[in-house]
Design an enzyme around this catalytic site. Structure first.
Site: not given
Length: 328
Positions: A124, A204-209, A56
Site C-alpha cells: 500500500h 480518478p474523480l478527485g475524491r468526488g470533486f 480500510y
C-alpha cells in the site's frame, strides 16, 4: 464490458474497477446493506475488479466484501493491500514492509476475506526503512505458495518500481491519477510502460470533486476526511471549483456527466489504465459505468487537456503527513 490487461503476467480485469474503501470509512456515513447491493449491481454491470485494503475500516472492509467475493469467486478479481498499519482503535501505527509482517498481513487478509488466494496483492505504501527487495521477496514467496497470484505496488517512485521488478514481475501500480492529479505522467507512467506494468488510478474523480456535485466544504459530513484535505480548503477550494466548471462545460457539450468525462479521459490515456472509482451508491455506480459509452475525439482530448493541464489543481493532494508517504 471490455477487459484490459494489467501487466504481462496474464492478469485481465474489467476496463473499470470498483474502489470499496468508502463503504467502510473516510467518506462519512456508511450503510453495509446498501454497499452489498452496490457490489452485486457492479458485477451485473460487468465490473469484475474489486479493490480493498486491510486498513480500510481497520479490516472491516475486507470482511464486508468477503462474502460477495466468495459467492462469485470465479468471476471476481480481488485486489487488496498491506503496509499501512493500524491499531485496535483505528489509530495509525506507521508503514511496514518487513518480510515477517508481509506474511502476517496476508494471512490476516485471507482470513477476513474468507478466500484461499488474493488475485492482486499490493504494498500500500513503501516502507522507507525496509529495502524494497526484501518486501517484494516476501511477496514473491506468497505467490510461490499460491496465496497470491499477482503483485502490485502503490505510490512507489520510479527507481523503487525498477528495483522491485528486478526481484519479481510487478503487474500493477496503483497511484492517484485524474484530471486534477496528473504528476504521474512525468516519470511514473513512463517507467510502468517501459516495464510492462499496468496502471490503476485511484481517486480518478478527485475524491468526488470532479463530479461537479461538491459546491462547499460544508457538503461534507463532520467525519469526512476531505474536510482536512488541502484541496478542499479555503482559496484552494474556490480555485478548484473553477477547474470543475471548465470540465462541466465540456461535459455538457458531450451530453454526459462531468464524472463520465473525467473517467472517459482517463480510459483514453491508454489500454494499460484501469480506473477504480469508489462509490457506495448504485446511482453513482451506474453513472461511472456510463463513462464507457462516452467517445472522445482528438479535439475533445485537446480541449480537456487545455481545461485541466498538469498542475492546475490548487493545493496538495494530502495533508503534509500524508504527502511524506507518497512517491517513495
Amino acid at each position: 464490458m471490455a477487459n484490459r490487461k494489467l501487466g504481462t503476467q496474464g492478469l485481465e480485469v474489467s476496463a473499470l474497477g470498483l474502489g470499496c474503501m468508502g463503504m467502510s470509512e473516510f467518506y462519512g456515513e456508511t450503510d453495509e446493506q446498501e454497499s452489498r447491493r452496490v457490489l452485486d449491481r457492479a458485477l451485473e454491470s460487468g465490473i469484475t475488479f474489486y479493490d480493498t485494503a486491510d486498513m480500510y475500516g481497520s479490516g472491516r472492509n475486507e470482511e464486508l466484501i468477503g462474502p460477495f467475493v466468495q459467492k462469485n469467486r470465479d468471476q471476481v478479481v480481488l485486489a487488496t493491500k498491506f503496509g499501512n498499519r493500524r491499531g485496535p482503535n483505528g489509530e495509525y501505527l506507521g508503514i511496514s514492509g518487513r518480510p515477517e509482517y508481509v506474511r502476517e498481513a496476508c494471512e490476516n487478509s485471507l482470513r477476513r476475506l474468507g478466500v484461499e488466494t488474493i488475485d492482486l496483492y499490493y504494498q500500500h505504501r513503501v516502507d522507507p526503512d525496509t529495502p524494497i527487495e526484501e518486501t517484494v521477496g516476501a511477496m514473491s514467496r506468497l505467490v510461490e505458495e499460491g496465496k497470491v497470484r499477482y503483485l502490485g505496488l502503490s505510490e512507489a517512485a520510479p527507481e523503487t518500481i525498477r528495483r522491485a521488478y528486478a526481484v519479481h514481475p510487478i503487474s500493477a501500480l496503483q497511484t492517484e491519477y485524474s484530471l486534477w492529479s496528473r504528476d504521474v505522467e512525468d516519470g511514473i507512467l513512463p517507467i510502468c510502460r517501459e516495464l510492462g506494468i499496468g496502471f490503476v488510478p485511484y481517486s480518478p474523480l478527485g475524491r468526488g470533486f470532479l463530479t461537479g456535485q461538491i459546491q462547499s466544504p460544508e457538503d461534507f459530513a463532520a467525519d469526512d476526511f476531505r474536510r482536512h484535505s488541502p484541496r478542499f480548503q479555503g482559496e484552494n477550494f474556490a480555485r478548484n471549483l473553477e477547474l470543475v466548471e471548465r470540465i462541466k462545460q465540456i461535459a455538457g457539450e458531450k451530453n454526459c456527466a462531468p464524472s463520465q468525462l473525467a473517467l472517459s479521459w482517463l480510459l483514453a490515456q491508454g489500454d494499460d489504465i484501469v480506473p477504480i472509482p469508489g462509490t457506495k451508491k448504485i446511482k453513482y455506480l451506474l453513472e461511472n459505468v456510463g463513462a464507457l459509452d462516452v467517445s472522445l475525439t482528438a479535439e475533445d482530448l485537446r480541449r480537456i487537456d487545455e481545461a485541466a493541464p498538469q498542475g492546475s489543481a490548487a493545493g496538495l493532494r494530502y495533508p503534509e503527513s500524508g504527502m511524506n508517504t507518497l512517491n517513495k
